[in-house]
Design a protein around this motif. Structure first.
Motif, PDB file in Angstrom:
ATOM      1  N   LYS A 178       2.700   0.471  -7.714  1.00 52.15           N
ATOM      2  CA  LYS A 178       1.678   1.486  -7.453  1.00 52.15           C
ATOM      3  C   LYS A 178       2.223   2.635  -6.611  1.00 52.15           C
ATOM      4  N   ASP A 229      -3.991 -10.392  -3.384  1.00 50.49           N
ATOM      5  CA  ASP A 229      -5.326  -9.958  -3.821  1.00 50.49           C
ATOM      6  C   ASP A 229      -5.275  -8.452  -4.103  1.00 50.49           C
ATOM      7  N   PRO A 230      -4.729  -8.071  -5.279  1.00 45.66           N
ATOM      8  CA  PRO A 230      -4.516  -6.652  -5.582  1.00 45.66           C
ATOM      9  C   PRO A 230      -5.777  -5.802  -5.478  1.00 45.66           C
ATOM     10  N   GLU A 231      -6.905  -6.306  -5.967  1.00 49.71           N
ATOM     11  CA  GLU A 231      -8.151  -5.532  -5.909  1.00 49.71           C
ATOM     12  C   GLU A 231      -8.546  -5.252  -4.466  1.00 49.71           C
ATOM     13  N   ARG A 232      -8.456  -6.260  -3.632  1.00 52.57           N
ATOM     14  CA  ARG A 232      -8.820  -6.090  -2.223  1.00 52.57           C
ATOM     15  C   ARG A 232      -7.845  -5.161  -1.501  1.00 52.57           C
ATOM     16  N   LEU A 291      -6.198  -2.600  -2.861  1.00 56.23           N
ATOM     17  CA  LEU A 291      -6.551  -1.224  -3.245  1.00 56.23           C
ATOM     18  C   LEU A 291      -7.857  -0.779  -2.603  1.00 56.23           C
ATOM     19  N   GLU A 292      -8.827  -1.683  -2.557  1.00 55.48           N
ATOM     20  CA  GLU A 292     -10.129  -1.382  -1.944  1.00 55.48           C
ATOM     21  C   GLU A 292      -9.943  -1.046  -0.459  1.00 55.48           C
TER      22      GLU A 292
END
Length: 78
Positions: A26, A68-71, A73-74
């Motif tokens: 990313k 925890d990729p989503e967390r 980024l969040e």
């Protein structure tokens, strides 16, 4: 705004590698601290999170435990 991201890892941890690979993919800059080489930093992590496991990612003073990729980024967007 630049994010202050530190990933706390150990040498043999597959999830640590996954977090680092994810951040690199990313194009997100981070600092790595290998807690095997720095027991005092491991103590700091345990005191702040109550968790002994790795990876633990500190993003602008907030913690994401595990891969925890989503967390991640969040938390970066906050």
């Amino acid at each position: 705004m630049e994010n202050n991201i530190t990933v706390y890892t150990t040498t043999q941890c597959p999830y640590c590698k996954m977090v680092k690979d994810f951040l690199n993919e990313k194009d997100i800059a981070f600092k790595e601290v290998n807690v095997e080489n720095d027991p005092a930093m491991m103590q700091k992590v345990v005191e702040q999170t109550g968790q002994m496991g790795v990876p633990q990612t500190e993003i602008n003073g907030k913690w994401v435990l595990g891969f925890d990729p989503e967390r991640i980024l969040e938390t970066i967007k906050q």
